[in-house]
Write a protein that holds these residues in place. Structure first.
Motif, PDB file in Angstrom:
ATOM      1  N   MET A   1      91.248  37.094 149.568  1.00  0.00           N
ATOM      2  CA  MET A   1      90.503  37.156 150.882  1.00  0.00           C
ATOM      3  C   MET A   1      89.195  36.320 150.655  1.00  0.00           C
ATOM      4  SD  MET A   1      89.369  40.550 152.411  1.00  0.00           S
ATOM      5  CE  MET A   1      88.376  40.666 153.862  1.00  0.00           C
ATOM      6  N   LEU A   2      88.829  35.452 151.565  1.00  0.00           N
ATOM      7  CA  LEU A   2      87.505  34.910 151.398  1.00  0.00           C
ATOM      8  C   LEU A   2      86.254  35.589 151.771  1.00  0.00           C
ATOM      9  CD1 LEU A   2      88.487  31.498 153.054  1.00  0.00           C
ATOM     10  CD2 LEU A   2      88.099  31.921 150.700  1.00  0.00           C
ATOM     11  N   ALA A   3      85.333  35.524 151.007  1.00  0.00           N
ATOM     12  CA  ALA A   3      83.892  36.226 151.231  1.00  0.00           C
ATOM     13  C   ALA A   3      83.272  35.415 152.224  1.00  0.00           C
ATOM     14  CB  ALA A   3      83.201  36.499 149.849  1.00  0.00           C
ATOM     15  N   THR A   4      82.773  36.138 153.323  1.00  0.00           N
ATOM     16  CA  THR A   4      81.788  35.563 154.385  1.00  0.00           C
ATOM     17  C   THR A   4      80.435  35.364 153.984  1.00  0.00           C
ATOM     18  OG1 THR A   4      81.918  37.372 155.733  1.00  0.00           O
ATOM     19  CG2 THR A   4      83.731  35.955 156.173  1.00  0.00           C
ATOM     20  N   ARG A   5      79.747  34.582 154.187  1.00  0.00           N
ATOM     21  CA  ARG A   5      78.361  34.369 154.056  1.00  0.00           C
ATOM     22  C   ARG A   5      77.548  35.161 155.164  1.00  0.00           C
ATOM     23  NH1 ARG A   5      76.694  28.162 152.277  1.00  0.00           N
ATOM     24  NH2 ARG A   5      77.591  28.066 154.283  1.00  0.00           N
ATOM     25  N   LYS A   6      76.711  35.586 154.898  1.00  0.00           N
ATOM     26  CA  LYS A   6      76.039  36.058 155.848  1.00  0.00           C
ATOM     27  C   LYS A   6      75.079  35.114 156.706  1.00  0.00           C
ATOM     28  CE  LYS A   6      72.284  39.267 156.718  1.00  0.00           C
ATOM     29  NZ  LYS A   6      70.579  39.722 156.195  1.00  0.00           N
ATOM     30  N   ARG A   7      75.190  35.285 157.839  1.00  0.00           N
ATOM     31  CA  ARG A   7      74.586  34.150 158.703  1.00  0.00           C
ATOM     32  C   ARG A   7      72.907  34.470 158.807  1.00  0.00           C
ATOM     33  NH1 ARG A   7      75.659  30.054 161.519  1.00  0.00           N
ATOM     34  NH2 ARG A   7      74.600  29.466 163.356  1.00  0.00           N
ATOM     35  N   LEU A   8      72.145  33.457 158.247  1.00  0.00           N
ATOM     36  CA  LEU A   8      70.886  33.940 158.391  1.00  0.00           C
ATOM     37  C   LEU A   8      70.217  33.043 159.442  1.00  0.00           C
ATOM     38  CD1 LEU A   8      70.098  33.371 154.595  1.00  0.00           C
ATOM     39  CD2 LEU A   8      70.343  35.308 155.642  1.00  0.00           C
ATOM     40  N   SER A   9      69.127  33.490 159.903  1.00  0.00           N
ATOM     41  CA  SER A   9      68.050  32.878 160.917  1.00  0.00           C
ATOM     42  C   SER A   9      67.719  31.661 160.256  1.00  0.00           C
ATOM     43  CB  SER A   9      67.082  33.676 161.531  1.00  0.00           C
ATOM     44  OG  SER A   9      66.036  33.855 160.427  1.00  0.00           O
ATOM     45  N   PRO A  10      67.037  30.542 160.825  1.00  0.00           N
ATOM     46  CA  PRO A  10      66.340  29.524 160.179  1.00  0.00           C
ATOM     47  C   PRO A  10      65.337  30.039 159.182  1.00  0.00           C
ATOM     48  CG  PRO A  10      67.014  28.690 162.398  1.00  0.00           C
ATOM     49  CD  PRO A  10      67.212  30.223 162.108  1.00  0.00           C
ATOM     50  N   GLU A  11      64.359  30.839 159.780  1.00  0.00           N
ATOM     51  CA  GLU A  11      63.367  31.239 158.903  1.00  0.00           C
ATOM     52  C   GLU A  11      63.987  32.102 157.696  1.00  0.00           C
ATOM     53  OE1 GLU A  11      59.707  34.295 159.571  1.00  0.00           O
ATOM     54  OE2 GLU A  11      59.997  32.872 161.081  1.00  0.00           O
ATOM     55  N   GLU A  12      64.854  32.706 157.872  1.00  0.00           N
ATOM     56  CA  GLU A  12      65.402  33.525 156.937  1.00  0.00           C
ATOM     57  C   GLU A  12      65.859  32.701 155.709  1.00  0.00           C
ATOM     58  OE1 GLU A  12      66.902  37.805 158.681  1.00  0.00           O
ATOM     59  OE2 GLU A  12      68.020  36.178 158.847  1.00  0.00           O
ATOM     60  N   SER A  13      66.640  31.618 156.111  1.00  0.00           N
ATOM     61  CA  SER A  13      67.194  30.500 155.138  1.00  0.00           C
ATOM     62  C   SER A  13      66.095  29.916 154.341  1.00  0.00           C
ATOM     63  CB  SER A  13      68.280  29.613 156.100  1.00  0.00           C
ATOM     64  OG  SER A  13      68.803  28.878 155.234  1.00  0.00           O
ATOM     65  N   ARG A  14      65.159  29.503 155.204  1.00  0.00           N
ATOM     66  CA  ARG A  14      63.955  28.760 154.597  1.00  0.00           C
ATOM     67  C   ARG A  14      63.351  29.721 153.615  1.00  0.00           C
ATOM     68  NH1 ARG A  14      60.714  24.234 155.644  1.00  0.00           N
ATOM     69  NH2 ARG A  14      58.484  24.880 155.237  1.00  0.00           N
ATOM     70  N   ASP A  15      63.061  31.002 154.130  1.00  0.00           N
ATOM     71  CA  ASP A  15      62.294  31.890 153.152  1.00  0.00           C
ATOM     72  C   ASP A  15      63.253  32.294 151.730  1.00  0.00           C
ATOM     73  OD1 ASP A  15      60.307  32.157 154.746  1.00  0.00           O
ATOM     74  OD2 ASP A  15      61.036  34.140 155.482  1.00  0.00           O
ATOM     75  N   ALA A  16      64.413  32.444 152.032  1.00  0.00           N
ATOM     76  CA  ALA A  16      65.559  32.536 150.675  1.00  0.00           C
ATOM     77  C   ALA A  16      65.475  31.127 149.720  1.00  0.00           C
ATOM     78  CB  ALA A  16      66.733  32.826 151.085  1.00  0.00           C
ATOM     79  N   ALA A  17      65.414  30.204 150.503  1.00  0.00           N
ATOM     80  CA  ALA A  17      65.383  28.862 149.735  1.00  0.00           C
ATOM     81  C   ALA A  17      64.063  28.861 148.884  1.00  0.00           C
ATOM     82  CB  ALA A  17      65.341  27.820 150.297  1.00  0.00           C
ATOM     83  N   LEU A  18      63.151  29.070 149.546  1.00  0.00           N
ATOM     84  CA  LEU A  18      61.492  29.376 148.912  1.00  0.00           C
ATOM     85  C   LEU A  18      61.619  30.551 147.794  1.00  0.00           C
ATOM     86  CD1 LEU A  18      59.298  28.512 151.767  1.00  0.00           C
ATOM     87  CD2 LEU A  18      59.958  26.977 150.029  1.00  0.00           C
ATOM     88  N   ASP A  19      62.065  31.324 147.873  1.00  0.00           N
ATOM     89  CA  ASP A  19      61.962  32.539 146.980  1.00  0.00           C
ATOM     90  C   ASP A  19      62.864  32.140 145.827  1.00  0.00           C
ATOM     91  OD1 ASP A  19      60.745  34.043 148.497  1.00  0.00           O
ATOM     92  OD2 ASP A  19      62.495  35.340 149.358  1.00  0.00           O
TER      93      ASP A  19
END
Length: 192
Positions: A1-19
């Motif tokens: 079974m494939l794990a699905t990635r949580k969909r992030l808002s653009p701001e959440e994705s940017r924050d996760a990348a910076l973290d």
């Protein structure tokens, strides 16, 4: 079974990348802060990060901006607490040394300078300048100029982050000696 990635808002994705970029910086050094490494850490694609930052230099600049904002906000709050008598002004020294040392600011700044990307430091230099301007409004004219205090503290914290451990060992002094000297200088200025 494939794990699905949580969909992030653009701001959440940017924050996760910076973290993730900051974590890589602290754990492995500035050379580890690449789009590929950050994307792998957060389970996103290289293309996704390009969309948010435009390039590796854009990611680095965003990281510097975030770190500058955090550092200056934290130091601003400590200075105001110290002025109100709630905290020892030595806290400012510890925050500066920690930001450049453990926080990775010293490694990132030196990497930007050595790679010829000094312009990337503009956000941190601007943030420090703006903080000093704000703090100097309530700074007594009889005291040592806050610009001098800031220059001394930043250069000591940066130098300690880059060379403090080896230099202390070489001189046979405790590792914390540069921090103690900076605290003594600040306390001396506060007493004058």
């Amino acid at each position: 079974m494939l794990a699905t990635r949580k969909r992030l808002s653009p701001e959440e994705s940017r924050d996760a990348a910076l973290d993730a970029a900051r974590a890589l910086l602290v754990e492995q050094g500035p050379q580890a802060v690449t789009l590929k490494a950050v994307a792998a850490r957060i389970g996103r694609t290289h293309a996704n990060l390009l969309h948010h930052f435009g390039s590796a230099a854009g990611l680095q600049r965003a990281l510097i901006e975030r770190m500058a904002d955090f550092i200056t906000t934290t130091i601003r709050e400590a200075v105001f607490r110290a002025r109100e008598g709630d905290h020892n002004p030595r806290e400012v020294v510890d925050l500066a040394f920690d930001a450049f040392g453990q926080g990775g600011g010293g490694a990132l700044a030196s990497w930007m300078i050595l790679s010829g990307n000094e312009d990337a430091l503009d956000p941190i230099l601007t943030a420090i300048h703006d903080l000093v301007e704000e703090l100097s409004q309530d700074h007594s004219k009889e005291e040592r100029p806050i610009q001098d205090e800031t220059l001394q503290l930043v250069l000591m914290a940066l130098g300690d982050a880059l060379l403090g451990g080896p230099m202390a060992r070489s001189l046979g002094v405790p590792r914390e000696r540069a921090r103690e000297i900076a605290r003594a200088a600040l306390m001396h200025d506060e007493q004058d």
